[in-house]
Design a protein around this motif. Structure first.
Motif, PDB file in Angstrom:
ATOM      1  N   GLN A   1       0.486  -0.678   0.151  1.00 30.66           N
ATOM      2  CA  GLN A   1      -0.090  -0.265   0.067  1.00 30.66           C
ATOM      3  C   GLN A   1       1.024   1.287   0.195  1.00 30.66           C
ATOM      4  O   GLN A   1       1.526   1.444   1.548  1.00 30.66           O
ATOM      5  CB  GLN A   1      -1.123  -0.057   1.594  1.00 30.66           C
ATOM      6  CG  GLN A   1      -2.488   0.944   0.896  1.00 30.66           C
ATOM      7  CD  GLN A   1      -2.762   1.449   2.477  1.00 30.66           C
ATOM      8  OE1 GLN A   1      -2.390   0.915   3.592  1.00 30.66           O
ATOM      9  NE2 GLN A   1      -3.933   1.616   2.144  1.00 30.66           N
TER      10      GLN A   1
ATOM     11  N   PRO B   1      -4.563  -0.853  -1.400  1.00 29.65           N
ATOM     12  CA  PRO B   1      -4.091  -2.031  -0.939  1.00 29.65           C
ATOM     13  C   PRO B   1      -4.083  -2.891  -2.886  1.00 29.65           C
ATOM     14  O   PRO B   1      -4.693  -2.799  -3.028  1.00 29.65           O
ATOM     15  CB  PRO B   1      -4.551  -2.831  -0.606  1.00 29.65           C
ATOM     16  CG  PRO B   1      -5.485  -1.555   0.676  1.00 29.65           C
ATOM     17  CD  PRO B   1      -5.823  -1.281   0.013  1.00 29.65           C
TER      18      PRO B   1
ATOM     19  N   LEU C   1       0.899  -5.103   3.547  1.00 28.09           N
ATOM     20  CA  LEU C   1       0.294  -6.106   4.821  1.00 28.09           C
ATOM     21  C   LEU C   1       0.162  -6.989   4.375  1.00 28.09           C
ATOM     22  O   LEU C   1       0.063  -7.374   2.910  1.00 28.09           O
ATOM     23  CB  LEU C   1      -1.090  -5.063   4.034  1.00 28.09           C
ATOM     24  CG  LEU C   1      -1.119  -3.467   4.918  1.00 28.09           C
ATOM     25  CD1 LEU C   1      -2.524  -2.758   3.816  1.00 28.09           C
ATOM     26  CD2 LEU C   1      -1.298  -3.091   6.502  1.00 28.09           C
TER      27      LEU C   1
ATOM     28  N   THR D   1     -13.647 -12.664   4.066  1.00 27.01           N
ATOM     29  CA  THR D   1     -13.191 -11.589   4.982  1.00 27.01           C
ATOM     30  C   THR D   1     -11.939 -11.794   4.888  1.00 27.01           C
ATOM     31  O   THR D   1     -11.572 -12.911   6.316  1.00 27.01           O
ATOM     32  CB  THR D   1     -14.479 -11.750   5.532  1.00 27.01           C
ATOM     33  OG1 THR D   1     -15.812 -11.013   5.354  1.00 27.01           O
ATOM     34  CG2 THR D   1     -14.429  -9.858   7.191  1.00 27.01           C
ATOM     35  N   GLN D   2     -11.354 -10.463   4.418  1.00 28.06           N
ATOM     36  CA  GLN D   2      -9.159 -10.376   5.131  1.00 28.06           C
ATOM     37  C   GLN D   2      -9.544 -10.164   6.370  1.00 28.06           C
ATOM     38  O   GLN D   2      -9.880  -8.595   6.585  1.00 28.06           O
ATOM     39  CB  GLN D   2      -8.859 -10.317   3.631  1.00 28.06           C
ATOM     40  CG  GLN D   2      -8.789 -10.774   2.479  1.00 28.06           C
ATOM     41  CD  GLN D   2      -8.281 -10.023   1.386  1.00 28.06           C
ATOM     42  OE1 GLN D   2      -7.102 -10.083   1.681  1.00 28.06           O
ATOM     43  NE2 GLN D   2      -8.433 -10.811   0.502  1.00 28.06           N
ATOM     44  N   TYR D   3      -8.606 -10.318   7.165  1.00 27.26           N
ATOM     45  CA  TYR D   3      -8.236  -9.685   8.353  1.00 27.26           C
ATOM     46  C   TYR D   3      -6.904  -8.796   8.327  1.00 27.26           C
ATOM     47  O   TYR D   3      -5.828 -10.403   7.804  1.00 27.26           O
ATOM     48  CB  TYR D   3      -8.694 -10.702   9.406  1.00 27.26           C
ATOM     49  CG  TYR D   3     -10.248 -10.616   9.589  1.00 27.26           C
ATOM     50  CD1 TYR D   3     -10.757 -11.837   9.077  1.00 27.26           C
ATOM     51  CD2 TYR D   3     -11.325 -10.193  10.452  1.00 27.26           C
ATOM     52  CE1 TYR D   3     -12.082 -12.103   9.120  1.00 27.26           C
ATOM     53  CE2 TYR D   3     -12.708 -10.001  10.858  1.00 27.26           C
ATOM     54  CZ  TYR D   3     -12.951 -11.380  10.207  1.00 27.26           C
ATOM     55  OH  TYR D   3     -14.306 -11.633  10.031  1.00 27.26           O
ATOM     56  N   PHE D   4      -6.075  -8.180   8.494  1.00 25.11           N
ATOM     57  CA  PHE D   4      -5.037  -7.259   8.167  1.00 25.11           C
ATOM     58  C   PHE D   4      -4.242  -7.008   9.869  1.00 25.11           C
ATOM     59  O   PHE D   4      -4.610  -7.137  10.763  1.00 25.11           O
ATOM     60  CB  PHE D   4      -4.873  -6.006   7.640  1.00 25.11           C
ATOM     61  CG  PHE D   4      -6.029  -5.676   6.593  1.00 25.11           C
ATOM     62  CD1 PHE D   4      -6.911  -5.968   6.062  1.00 25.11           C
ATOM     63  CD2 PHE D   4      -4.342  -5.836   5.215  1.00 25.11           C
ATOM     64  CE1 PHE D   4      -7.571  -6.472   4.605  1.00 25.11           C
ATOM     65  CE2 PHE D   4      -5.212  -5.460   4.260  1.00 25.11           C
ATOM     66  CZ  PHE D   4      -6.426  -6.216   3.352  1.00 25.11           C
ATOM     67  N   GLY D   5      -2.748  -7.549   9.475  1.00 25.91           N
ATOM     68  CA  GLY D   5      -2.158  -6.881  10.433  1.00 25.91           C
ATOM     69  C   GLY D   5      -2.377  -5.845  10.299  1.00 25.91           C
ATOM     70  O   GLY D   5      -2.274  -5.086   9.472  1.00 25.91           O
ATOM     71  N   PRO D   6      -1.145  -5.375  10.917  1.00 25.07           N
ATOM     72  CA  PRO D   6      -0.736  -3.924  11.861  1.00 25.07           C
ATOM     73  C   PRO D   6       0.402  -3.839   9.991  1.00 25.07           C
ATOM     74  O   PRO D   6       0.074  -2.453  10.203  1.00 25.07           O
ATOM     75  CB  PRO D   6       0.039  -3.805  12.426  1.00 25.07           C
ATOM     76  CG  PRO D   6       0.886  -5.204  12.703  1.00 25.07           C
ATOM     77  CD  PRO D   6      -0.277  -6.637  11.913  1.00 25.07           C
ATOM     78  N   GLY D   7       0.789  -4.630   9.140  1.00 26.04           N
ATOM     79  CA  GLY D   7       1.553  -3.625   8.679  1.00 26.04           C
ATOM     80  C   GLY D   7       3.274  -3.596   9.029  1.00 26.04           C
ATOM     81  O   GLY D   7       3.185  -3.930  10.091  1.00 26.04           O
TER      82      GLY D   7
END
Lengths: 113, 116
Positions: B37, B43, B91, B104-110
């Motif tokens: 991103q 993203p 990400l 449904t996607q769940y993201f980490g903090p990056g």
């Protein structure tokens, strides 16, 4: 070409205002539309919409999908400064045995006290 | 339920150096995604794994980027050599294929990468 377009690109409001964010799409093999909120970190999931006309609601946020006109709106009522963020819309596409997310550029919302 | 874990959170390198990022998805999530991103943009998917197999790497710059998920759990993304334009947030996301949650996607903090 598949695309997701969000509007407006940015918005500044005062606390207590109601805002409506728009997401229109042209995506083949549509599966679902998702809304995410992104503050300084990674996107956090808000809603997944698959059927037209059924409103999803979570507190002051709500969203609805129109699969005929190919758009969705995200409403935020009684906005608070904590609502300041980028709101991302993504359309999930069936691609063979795979699913793919096509992202909009986001709407940057600033809520002033 | 623990979320998606990523490390490091920040990285500053010089161009032409190498860098690696690590991701551990939510337990039980078969699908893992790496996104790039760039500031002001949504993203961009780099690579998608289903268990330990690659299902989509069409936007991965394969001359310099590589990723693996050898045991179907955690994953690493490497850039070698880095260019200035690689400066971005990387990400990692995961999803459980099945049920109402679907993809449904769940993201980490990056990981925020700055290439100087």
């Amino acid at each position: 070409e598949d695309k997701v377009v969000q509007s407006p690109l940015s918005l500044v409001v005062h606390e207590g205002d109601t805002v409506t964010l728009n997401c229109s799409y042209e995506v083949t093999n549509f599966r679902s539309l998702l809304w995410y909120k992104q503050e300084k970190k990674a996107p956090t999931f808000l809603f997944m919409l698959t059927s037209s006309g059924i409103e999803k609601k979570s507190g002051r946020l709500s969203s609805i999908l129109d699969k005929k006109e190919l758009f969705s709106i995200l409403n935020i009522t009684a906005t608070q400064t904590g609502d300041s963020a980028i709101y991302l819309c993504a359309v999930e596409q069936n691609a063979g045995n795979n699913r793919k997310l096509i992202w909009g550029l986001g709407t940057s919302l600033a809520v002033n006290p | 339920e623990a979320g998606v874990a990523q490390s490091p959170r920040y990285k500053i390198i010089e161009k032409r150096q190498s860098v690696a990022f690590w991701c551990n998805p939510i337990s039980g999530h078969a699908t893992l995604y790496w996104y790039q991103q760039i500031l002001g943009q949504g993203p961009k998917l780099l690579i998608q794994f289903q268990n330990n197999g690659v299902v989509d790497d069409s936007q991965l710059p394969k001359d310099r980027f590589s990723a693996e998920r050898l045991k179907g759990v955690d994953s690493t993304l490497k850039i070698q050599p880095a260019k200035l334009e690689d400066s971005a947030v990387y990400l990692c996301a995961s999803s459980f294929e099945g049920g109402l949650a679907g993809g449904t996607q769940y993201f980490g903090p990056g990981t925020r990468l700055l290439v100087l």
